[in-house]
Design an enzyme around this catalytic site. Structure first.
Site, PDB file in Angstrom:
ATOM      1  N   LYS A   1       0.858  -1.185   0.000  1.00 54.85           N
ATOM      2  CA  LYS A   1       0.000   0.000   0.000  1.00 54.85           C
ATOM      3  C   LYS A   1       0.894   1.235   0.000  1.00 54.85           C
ATOM      4  O   LYS A   1       1.564   1.532   0.995  1.00 54.85           O
ATOM      5  CB  LYS A   1      -0.879   0.044   1.250  1.00 54.85           C
ATOM      6  CG  LYS A   1      -1.878   1.192   1.182  1.00 54.85           C
ATOM      7  CD  LYS A   1      -2.420   1.596   2.532  1.00 54.85           C
ATOM      8  CE  LYS A   1      -1.642   2.699   3.188  1.00 54.85           C
ATOM      9  NZ  LYS A   1      -1.601   3.964   2.463  1.00 54.85           N
TER      10      LYS A   1
ATOM     11  N   GLU B   1      10.003   0.714  10.354  1.00 45.75           N
ATOM     12  CA  GLU B   1      11.013   1.764  10.138  1.00 45.75           C
ATOM     13  C   GLU B   1      10.308   3.083  10.366  1.00 45.75           C
ATOM     14  O   GLU B   1       9.548   3.543   9.507  1.00 45.75           O
ATOM     15  CB  GLU B   1      11.542   1.712   8.693  1.00 45.75           C
ATOM     16  CG  GLU B   1      12.281   0.450   8.338  1.00 45.75           C
ATOM     17  CD  GLU B   1      13.631   0.351   9.027  1.00 45.75           C
ATOM     18  OE1 GLU B   1      14.044   1.284   9.723  1.00 45.75           O
ATOM     19  OE2 GLU B   1      14.261  -0.707   8.866  1.00 45.75           O
TER      20      GLU B   1
ATOM     21  N   CYS C   1      14.040  10.759   7.215  1.00 44.16           N
ATOM     22  CA  CYS C   1      14.021  10.264   8.592  1.00 44.16           C
ATOM     23  C   CYS C   1      15.397  10.307   9.250  1.00 44.16           C
ATOM     24  O   CYS C   1      15.490  10.405  10.463  1.00 44.16           O
ATOM     25  CB  CYS C   1      13.454   8.847   8.624  1.00 44.16           C
ATOM     26  SG  CYS C   1      14.123   7.842   7.320  1.00 44.16           S
TER      27      CYS C   1
ATOM     28  N   GLU D   1      10.048  15.393  15.813  1.00 45.12           N
ATOM     29  CA  GLU D   1      10.428  15.286  14.393  1.00 45.12           C
ATOM     30  C   GLU D   1       9.643  16.341  13.600  1.00 45.12           C
ATOM     31  O   GLU D   1       8.427  16.226  13.457  1.00 45.12           O
ATOM     32  CB  GLU D   1      10.097  13.889  13.883  1.00 45.12           C
ATOM     33  CG  GLU D   1      10.543  13.664  12.455  1.00 45.12           C
ATOM     34  CD  GLU D   1      10.150  12.296  11.914  1.00 45.12           C
ATOM     35  OE1 GLU D   1       8.995  11.871  12.109  1.00 45.12           O
ATOM     36  OE2 GLU D   1      11.001  11.661  11.275  1.00 45.12           O
TER      37      GLU D   1
HETATM   38  P1  NAD Z   1       2.597   8.101   7.973  1.00 46.84           P
HETATM   39  O1  NAD Z   1       2.808   7.277   9.187  1.00 46.84           O
HETATM   40  O2  NAD Z   1       1.612   9.177   8.013  1.00 46.84           O
HETATM   41  O3  NAD Z   1       2.182   7.172   6.751  1.00 46.84           O
HETATM   42  C1  NAD Z   1       2.988   6.070   6.363  1.00 46.84           C
HETATM   43  C2  NAD Z   1       2.080   5.006   5.811  1.00 46.84           C
HETATM   44  O4  NAD Z   1       1.326   4.460   6.886  1.00 46.84           O
HETATM   45  C3  NAD Z   1       1.090   5.537   4.781  1.00 46.84           C
HETATM   46  O5  NAD Z   1       0.989   4.622   3.715  1.00 46.84           O
HETATM   47  C4  NAD Z   1      -0.193   5.611   5.589  1.00 46.84           C
HETATM   48  O6  NAD Z   1      -1.351   5.497   4.794  1.00 46.84           O
HETATM   49  C5  NAD Z   1      -0.035   4.411   6.508  1.00 46.84           C
HETATM   50  N1  NAD Z   1      -0.853   4.454   7.715  1.00 46.84           N
HETATM   51  C6  NAD Z   1      -1.282   5.541   8.399  1.00 46.84           C
HETATM   52  N2  NAD Z   1      -2.063   5.149   9.441  1.00 46.84           N
HETATM   53  C7  NAD Z   1      -2.122   3.796   9.403  1.00 46.84           C
HETATM   54  C8  NAD Z   1      -2.787   2.809  10.196  1.00 46.84           C
HETATM   55  N3  NAD Z   1      -3.557   3.150  11.228  1.00 46.84           N
HETATM   56  N4  NAD Z   1      -2.613   1.503   9.880  1.00 46.84           N
HETATM   57  C9  NAD Z   1      -1.845   1.147   8.834  1.00 46.84           C
HETATM   58  N5  NAD Z   1      -1.226   2.035   8.031  1.00 46.84           N
HETATM   59  C10 NAD Z   1      -1.338   3.348   8.314  1.00 46.84           C
HETATM   60  O7  NAD Z   1       4.042   8.603   7.554  1.00 46.84           O
HETATM   61  P2  NAD Z   1       4.368   9.586   6.355  1.00 46.84           P
HETATM   62  O8  NAD Z   1       3.908  10.922   6.843  1.00 46.84           O
HETATM   63  O9  NAD Z   1       3.901   9.034   5.070  1.00 46.84           O
HETATM   64  O10 NAD Z   1       5.965   9.502   6.321  1.00 46.84           O
HETATM   65  C11 NAD Z   1       6.758  10.242   7.150  1.00 46.84           C
HETATM   66  C12 NAD Z   1       7.214   9.408   8.338  1.00 46.84           C
HETATM   67  O11 NAD Z   1       7.889   8.246   7.884  1.00 46.84           O
HETATM   68  C13 NAD Z   1       8.217  10.161   9.176  1.00 46.84           C
HETATM   69  O12 NAD Z   1       7.957   9.957  10.537  1.00 46.84           O
HETATM   70  C14 NAD Z   1       9.536   9.530   8.776  1.00 46.84           C
HETATM   71  O13 NAD Z   1      10.562   9.667   9.716  1.00 46.84           O
HETATM   72  C15 NAD Z   1       9.152   8.123   8.536  1.00 46.84           C
HETATM   73  N6  NAD Z   1      10.122   7.451   7.671  1.00 46.84           N
HETATM   74  C16 NAD Z   1      10.991   6.560   8.237  1.00 46.84           C
HETATM   75  C17 NAD Z   1      11.943   5.922   7.453  1.00 46.84           C
HETATM   76  C18 NAD Z   1      12.909   4.938   8.041  1.00 46.84           C
HETATM   77  O14 NAD Z   1      13.620   4.291   7.295  1.00 46.84           O
HETATM   78  N7  NAD Z   1      12.957   4.773   9.353  1.00 46.84           N
HETATM   79  C19 NAD Z   1      12.008   6.196   6.081  1.00 46.84           C
HETATM   80  C20 NAD Z   1      11.106   7.106   5.535  1.00 46.84           C
HETATM   81  C21 NAD Z   1      10.163   7.728   6.351  1.00 46.84           C
END
Ligand code: NAD
Length: 511
Positions: free
Chosen positions: A207, A281, A315, A413
């Site tokens: 997804k 992650e 991140c 963050e």
């Molecule tokens: P987000 O958590 O808002 O969304 C990430 C994904 O999770 C999306 O596809 C979203 O639809 C899904 N999601 C949201 N709520 C959910 C739920 N209740 N159940 C299942 N899936 C759900 O994150 P974002 O805003 O898209 O990305 C930014 C975040 O990602 C930042 O916190 C960043 O640090 C992190 N990130 C981490 C890494 C890493 O390698 N550690 C890499 C890239 C981004």
């Protein structure tokens, strides 16, 4: 602890909003024909949704709608999981050599479409073409690395540990993997999962973020003929519907999420009911610890990229400087000079554009909110500090100075083009304060003292610690966090391991 030591000299407010270089009128990044089919990808073909609802996709440079994708339903996820299950058995039975060849062909296919994919990624996310080009190149390398690494995977040697009983230890695929990706590197984060998951012999349902689904759908189309139908499926939609179903589905053996801490918690909680494995992650808040003997110019110029790459939507971004009070003024001057010269613009405005807009209106408002609250708390910006000019979701590259320990902007963050500067006087104090965040993804230490660099790196509670560099990655090395940044590793042989399971078969060979 000298948390009040004055870091810097002159915190000057920027004269006016930062200029945004715009693409020439009429220039287009992506023609209509370059877009993928705006449907799910299930069992090797575009698939319509059982839901008639759609999710709009926007151009972050203008705020205009550019596409709409299905708001997938639980039934759509179920269909994709069934397709993955059906394809999974034969895929799991392939040899490492066969899977390796497929991954190499995928790498080639992505490489031969690199420019089109980079343009599509920039269209969807607003990121500069230099950043999306790098994302595509890294995605190619991820597939190539995993193609090689999966052939070297072996388990402990077969041996006799009980008289006349031969133990054979297998590494085998876990089954169907559910993958949930974020919007900051849509294609690259997908590649980081797809390559080791397929490489280890699993099928998957992915997804993409509802904010940036286009490159993932394009990838599915692009590599369709290279994989058995159903080995790789994409379902678009929201986290609470599609992501939640992937986390609870009884036929999904493992769910892997890259995203925020809140989403990680939601996924882990939903997954607990079926006891499926979880790979997370999550977010980060990387401290950059600069000692008095560091090469200050090198640290500042490294942060030009490490703090602001992808508009700080990274991140591992080096976003929280802890600098020794004796060199804070000099370091801040160097950093501000770097940041003042960053080129902000639309992806179509030239190859030298370094900073694009933030990805969405909601995220823009979140970042501006952090800056507003920092200002209200008396924290000044030596450069930037608010929105950039014109339409779209641009924020000025910012350095916040004289930041007191524990301030919100140094703790949470922000995920935008914002670096905070705090000072310290003692080594122990620097380590304690660097570790005083809920995150544990990445950190860096800057010093010319080799013994100190080893010592401090060992004491920093982060999954990656760089010494005299920051945000330098390679497919060979593991990426992942401690504490609130989650568990599980991307890249390297550790990712292959995370997407495999261990089986022991014992043969009684008594005659
Ligand atoms: P987000 O958590 O808002 O969304 C990430 C994904 O999770 C999306 O596809 C979203 O639809 C899904 N999601 C949201 N709520 C959910 C739920 N209740 N159940 C299942 N899936 C759900 O994150 P974002 O805003 O898209 O990305 C930014 C975040 O990602 C930042 O916190 C960043 O640090 C992190 N990130 C981490 C890494 C890493 O390698 N550690 C890499 C890239 C981004």
């Amino acid at each position: 602890m000298s948390t009040t030591a004055t870091a810097t000299a002159t915190a000057t407010a920027t004269a006016g909003p930062t200029a945004v270089r715009r693409a020439a009128a009429g220039s287009v990044l992506v023609e209509d024909g370059d877009l993928p089919a705006l449907q799910h990808w299930i069992a090797g073909a575009p698939a319509s949704s059982t839901s008639t609802e759609t999710l709009d996709v926007f151009d972050p440079c203008t705020g205009q709608k550019i596409a709409a994708v299905p708001a997938g339903s639980v039934e759509d996820v179920d269909a994709a999981v069934a397709a993955a299950r059906a394809a999974g058995r034969a895929w799991a039975a392939t040899t490492p050599k066969e899977r390796s060849l497929v991954l190499l062909r995928i790498a080639e296919r992505i490489e031969s479409s690199a420019e089109a994919l980079a343009r599509l990624e920039s269209f969807d996310t607003g990121k500069p073409l230099s950043v999306s080009g790098d994302d595509v190149a890294q995605a190619v390398d991820t597939f190539r690395f995993m193609a090689g690494a999966l052939r070297t995977a072996t388990s402990a040697a077969a041996d006799e540990f009980v008289t006349d009983h031969l133990s054979v230890i297998h590494r085998e695929p876990v089954g169907v993997v559910g993958v949930i990706t974020p919007w900051n590197y849509p294609l690259l984060m997908a590649a980081w999962k797809i390559a080791p998951i397929l490489g280890a012999g699993n099928a998957l349902v992915l997804k993409p973020s509802e904010i940036t689904p286009l490159a993932t759908l394009k990838l599915a189309e692009l590599i369709a003929d290279l994989l058995p139908a159903g080995a790789f499926n994409v379902v678009t939609g929201t986290g609470p519907v599609v992501g939640q179903r992937l986390s609870t589905h009884p036929d999904v053996a493992l769910v892997a999420l890259t995203g925020s801490v809140g989403s990680g918690r939601a996924v882990a909680t939903s997954a607990a009911a079926s006891l499926k494995r979880v790979h997370l992650e999550l977010g980060g808040k990387a401290p950059v610890v600069v000692f008095a003997d560091a090469d200050l110019a090198a640290a500042a110029s490294s942060l030009r990229a490490a703090g602001y790459w992808n508009s700080g939507q990274e991140c591992g971004a080096g976003c929280r400087v802890l600098v020794h009070a004796s060199v804070a003024e000099e370091f801040t001057r160097l950093l501000v000079a770097e940041v003042e010269s960053l080129v902000v613009g639309e992806p179509g405005a030239g190859d030298d554009v370094e900073i694009g807009p933030l990805v969405s209106k909601g995220h823009y408002e979140k970042v501006v909110g952090f800056l507003d609250r920092a200002r209200e708390a008396g924290i000044s910006a030596a450069v930037g500090g608010g929105p950039a000019e014109g339409p779209g979701w641009f924020v000025a590259p910012t350095v916040l100075v004289d930041v007191p320990a524990g301030a919100e902007c140094a703790r949470e963050e922000i995920f935008g083009p914002v670096v905070t500067v705090e000072t310290f006087t003692e080594e122990d104090e620097a380590i304690t304060r660097a570790n005083e965040v809920v995150y544990g993804l990445a950190a860096s230490v800057w010093t010319r003292d080799a013994a100190r660099s080893h010592d401090v790196a060992r004491q920093l509670d982060f999954g990656t610690v760089w010494v005299n560099c920051h945000l330098v990655l390679a497919s060979e090395v593991p990426w992942g966090g401690f504490k609130g940044s989650g568990y599980g590793r991307d890249l390297s042989i550790y990712a292959l391991d995370d997407f495999s399971r261990t089986k022991h078969v014992m043969h009684n060979r008594t005659r």
